[in-house]
Design an enzyme around this catalytic site. Structure first.
Site, short mmCIF file in Angstrom:
data_model
loop_
_atom_site.label_atom_id
_atom_site.label_comp_id
_atom_site.label_asym_id
_atom_site.label_seq_id
_atom_site.Cartn_x
_atom_site.Cartn_y
_atom_site.Cartn_z
N VAL A 14 0.82 -1.21 0.00
CA VAL A 14 0.00 0.00 0.00
C VAL A 14 0.86 1.26 0.00
O VAL A 14 0.68 2.16 -0.83
CB VAL A 14 -0.97 -0.01 1.21
CG1 VAL A 14 -1.60 1.35 1.44
CG2 VAL A 14 -2.06 -1.05 0.98
N THR A 130 -5.63 -0.08 7.50
CA THR A 130 -7.01 -0.45 7.83
C THR A 130 -7.11 -0.62 9.34
O THR A 130 -6.50 -1.52 9.92
CB THR A 130 -7.38 -1.76 7.11
OG1 THR A 130 -7.17 -1.57 5.72
CG2 THR A 130 -8.83 -2.14 7.37
N GLU A 164 -7.63 2.49 1.95
CA GLU A 164 -7.09 2.08 0.64
C GLU A 164 -7.88 0.88 0.12
O GLU A 164 -8.22 -0.02 0.88
CB GLU A 164 -5.61 1.71 0.82
CG GLU A 164 -4.93 1.29 -0.45
CD GLU A 164 -5.10 2.30 -1.57
OE1 GLU A 164 -4.69 3.45 -1.40
OE2 GLU A 164 -5.69 1.93 -2.61
N LYS A 232 -14.22 1.02 4.64
CA LYS A 232 -13.20 0.02 4.28
C LYS A 232 -13.63 -1.37 4.74
O LYS A 232 -13.60 -2.34 3.99
CB LYS A 232 -11.86 0.42 4.91
CG LYS A 232 -10.77 -0.60 4.74
CD LYS A 232 -10.38 -0.79 3.28
CE LYS A 232 -9.54 -2.04 3.10
NZ LYS A 232 -9.32 -2.38 1.71
N ASN A 236 -14.84 -4.72 2.32
CA ASN A 236 -14.21 -6.05 2.32
C ASN A 236 -15.16 -7.12 2.83
O ASN A 236 -15.18 -8.24 2.32
CB ASN A 236 -12.91 -6.02 3.13
CG ASN A 236 -11.74 -5.56 2.28
OD1 ASN A 236 -11.90 -5.28 1.09
ND2 ASN A 236 -10.57 -5.47 2.87
N LEU A 278 -17.71 -13.19 -8.24
CA LEU A 278 -18.70 -14.28 -8.28
C LEU A 278 -18.04 -15.58 -8.75
O LEU A 278 -18.67 -16.38 -9.44
CB LEU A 278 -19.85 -13.92 -9.22
CG LEU A 278 -20.97 -13.03 -8.68
CD1 LEU A 278 -22.08 -12.84 -9.72
CD2 LEU A 278 -21.57 -13.59 -7.38
N GLY A 281 -15.30 -21.55 -5.72
CA GLY A 281 -14.06 -22.32 -5.58
C GLY A 281 -13.73 -22.56 -4.12
O GLY A 281 -14.63 -22.70 -3.29
N CYS A 288 -6.00 -9.41 3.40
CA CYS A 288 -7.01 -8.46 3.87
C CYS A 288 -8.34 -9.09 4.28
O CYS A 288 -8.80 -8.85 5.40
CB CYS A 288 -7.24 -7.39 2.80
SG CYS A 288 -5.84 -6.27 2.63
P1 NAD Z 1 2.96 -4.56 4.46
O1 NAD Z 1 3.11 -5.48 5.62
O2 NAD Z 1 3.22 -5.06 3.09
O3 NAD Z 1 3.90 -3.30 4.67
C1 NAD Z 1 4.04 -2.61 5.86
C2 NAD Z 1 5.38 -1.87 5.80
O4 NAD Z 1 5.43 -0.97 6.90
C3 NAD Z 1 6.59 -2.78 5.92
O5 NAD Z 1 7.53 -2.46 4.92
C4 NAD Z 1 7.15 -2.45 7.31
O6 NAD Z 1 8.56 -2.59 7.38
C5 NAD Z 1 6.74 -1.00 7.45
N1 NAD Z 1 6.64 -0.49 8.81
C6 NAD Z 1 6.04 -1.05 9.88
N2 NAD Z 1 6.14 -0.25 10.95
C7 NAD Z 1 6.81 0.84 10.56
C8 NAD Z 1 7.23 2.03 11.21
N3 NAD Z 1 6.97 2.26 12.49
N4 NAD Z 1 7.92 2.95 10.50
C9 NAD Z 1 8.21 2.73 9.19
N5 NAD Z 1 7.83 1.62 8.52
C10 NAD Z 1 7.15 0.69 9.20
O7 NAD Z 1 1.51 -3.97 4.58
P2 NAD Z 1 0.47 -3.65 3.40
O8 NAD Z 1 -0.02 -4.92 2.78
O9 NAD Z 1 1.04 -2.60 2.55
O10 NAD Z 1 -0.75 -3.08 4.25
C11 NAD Z 1 -0.66 -1.84 4.92
C12 NAD Z 1 -2.04 -1.48 5.44
O11 NAD Z 1 -2.93 -1.26 4.33
C13 NAD Z 1 -2.71 -2.56 6.29
O12 NAD Z 1 -3.47 -1.95 7.29
C14 NAD Z 1 -3.61 -3.27 5.32
O13 NAD Z 1 -4.72 -3.87 5.93
C15 NAD Z 1 -4.06 -2.14 4.42
N6 NAD Z 1 -4.41 -2.54 3.06
C16 NAD Z 1 -3.67 -3.48 2.42
C17 NAD Z 1 -4.01 -3.84 1.12
C18 NAD Z 1 -3.22 -4.89 0.39
O14 NAD Z 1 -3.71 -5.38 -0.64
N7 NAD Z 1 -2.06 -5.29 0.86
C19 NAD Z 1 -5.10 -3.23 0.47
C20 NAD Z 1 -5.82 -2.26 1.16
C21 NAD Z 1 -5.47 -1.91 2.45
#
Ligand code: NAD
Length: 463
Positions: A14, A130, A164, A232, A236, A278, A281, A288
């Site tokens: 994200v 989230t 997001e 959000k 989902n 839809l 599977g 998420c």
């Molecule tokens: P991720 O685990 O891929 O990335 C998190 C990043 O944050 C890592 O690189 C970690 O090193 C860094 N981090 C953690 N603590 C930190 C700090 N104190 N300072 C600096 N960096 C720090 O997470 P993601 O999949 O990108 O998800 C992030 C958020 O977005 C979550 O809440 C998730 O639910 C939400 N989200 C994710 C998606 C998805 O498809 N992955 C979609 C929508 C929303």
């Protein structure tokens, strides 16, 4: 457009996609991460995970996009108009969202703010992670506490919630051409900054050869903080429920001899239903849906409220996983001593993300029943080899199939959809069973090639 200066804390799927897209449309962006290896690889132009198009977008944004460790936070809060929090919120032990990464990041922002000079305008701290409703107040409180710890009133701040909706595998497209931009804000000032930030995306006014479709303005949804956070989770939870719904229908299709693919097509043409999400599977998984549905149920529990629909969505999903084992049992009878291939290991195609991947739980169930599990994935193989001791990972799909009694299609990668059924049949051992957990293969061609095909809810071609 007036370019703004934005910081992003967290360079995961994200944070990095957000930062790269905002830089691409003209803003100055700095992405920060606590993981120094990650920062070093980004500085060398390497994206630390698989996301199609992201490395190219970063390269095209050179000059406007920088990377740094969190030690640069004080500098960033001094110069940025706004700062995104995009760190992980995994599922905690009791199902609720684990906000420890958010808390740590928020307190760090507070300390940095406390150590910075007074600003002309308050810094807007935007939560993109989230978090359950009310999470933004927690962020706000921790930023204030961090400021106090720094022993200085420091610069002022405002907060906003900007959930997001991007999907891994199409994060670049989803960020540049989102269905909507939702912003909850505590003040006019914060809302105006976010409106200005997103204006090139909302108006689709940035130059791009990325998408040839006619540009259509993106709805900008200003709302209150609680509603933004709820949007959000509700999105989902709805999508997960929609998939569970079609799986329920698939199970009935098997009993009555109907084909759920035909049924999904037929109902999806109704605008009120829509054709996406839809696919029947083995159910939903990933980084998420499971944790967000669990967090929403945990919030309800905490408030003494029941969520029978969400409970059922989860129960149906769990049953779909169990169906894979049931289908294997039906044709293999005992799994002890059998070789089973998992085709696709990531939680969905076009990502290397294994968080919440069905392959992992299936592998554990199969090995506990005495089967040997081989796994193939075009991208996530190496990560699976590190993470999943139950899976003997190979890097060629036909090697995975060689000598196996059964194969389960777990992830519908193109490489899996395009498998040659005749070659598969020539390599597999009787009964040459294919459990198609994504209804991704051509059932008739599989049958003709001598495979024992079992899909999900596909009536006469194998329920
Ligand atoms: P991720 O685990 O891929 O990335 C998190 C990043 O944050 C890592 O690189 C970690 O090193 C860094 N981090 C953690 N603590 C930190 C700090 N104190 N300072 C600096 N960096 C720090 O997470 P993601 O999949 O990108 O998800 C992030 C958020 O977005 C979550 O809440 C998730 O639910 C939400 N989200 C994710 C998606 C998805 O498809 N992955 C979609 C929508 C929303």
């Amino acid at each position: 457009m007036q370019p703004l200066s934005a910081g992003v804390v967290g360079t995961g799927y994200v944070g990095l996609a957000t930062g790269a897209c905002l830089a691409y449309v003209g803003h100055q962006v700095i992405c920060l991460d606590k993981d120094q290896h990650r920062v070093a690889s980004l500085e060398e132009g390497r994206v630390p995970f698989y996301e199609p198009g992201l490395a190219e977008l970063i390269a095209r944004s050179a000059g406007r996009l920088r990377f740094a460790g969190t030690e640069k936070l004080t500098e960033v809060v001094g110069e940025a108009d706004l700062l995104f929090v995009a760190v992980g919120t995994p599922q905690g032990q009791d199902g609720s969202a684990d906000l420890s990464e958010v808390a740590y990041a928020a307190r760090g922002i507070g300390r940095a703010l406390g150590g910075s000079m007074p600003r002309e305008h308050p810094l807007v701290v935007v939560n993109k992670s989230t978090v359950p409703v009310g999470g933004i107040y927690y962020v706000s409180q921790l930023v204030s506490e961090g400021k106090n710890e720094a022993g200085s009133e420091g610069a002022e701040f405002r907060v906003a919630s900007n959930p997001e909706f991007l999907r891994e595998g199409s994060a670049v497209h989803d960020s540049l051409f989102p269905d909507r931009v939702v912003v909850g804000a505590d003040s006019r000032e914060a809302l105006d900054v976010l409106r200005a930030l997103y204006s090139p995306i909302v108006e689709q006014s940035f130059p791009t050869e990325w998408d040839p479709r006619p540009k259509v303005a993106v709805p900008f949804v200003p709302t209150d903080l609680a509603s933004a956070e709820m949007i959000k989770y509700a999105a989902n939870a709805f999508l997960a429920t929609k998939i569970s719904f079609i799986n329920e229908v698939a199970n009935l299709c098997e009993l009555v001899g109907a084909d759920v693919s035909e049924v999904a097509y037929g109902i999806g043409l109704d605008d009120r239903i829509g054709s996406r999400s839809l696919s029947a599977g083995l159910g939903w998984g990933g980084s998420c849906f499971p944790k967000d549905v669990a967090a929403l149920r945990a919030t309800a529990r905490e408030l003494g409220h029941e969520t029978p629909l969400l409970d059922a969505a989860v129960a149906v999903n769990d049953r779909q996983r169990a169906q894979v084992i049931h289908k294997l049992h039906q044709d293999l009878h005992v799994l002890e001593g059998k070789r089973v291939a998992l085709l696709g290991l990531s939680f969905k195609p076009n990502t290397d993300d294994l968080r919440g991947a069905p392959s992992l739980t299936l592998a554990t169930s199969l090995t506990s029943l005495g089967a040997t599990v081989l796994g193939y994935d075009p991208v996530a193989g190496k990560a699976a080899a590190r993470l999943a001791p139950d899976i003997r990972v190979v890097f060629d799909p036909y090697e995975a199939l060689s000598g196996t009694h059964a194969a389960v299609v777990v992830t519908e990668w193109e490489e899996v959809r395009g498998l040659d059924p005749k070659k598969a049949a020539s390599l597999m051992r009787e009964p040459k069973l294919i459990v198609d957990g994504r209804n991704a293969l051509d059932a008739y061609a599989s049958r003709d090639a001598g495979l024992l095909y079992r899909g999900f809810g596909r009536g006469n071609v194998g329920g």
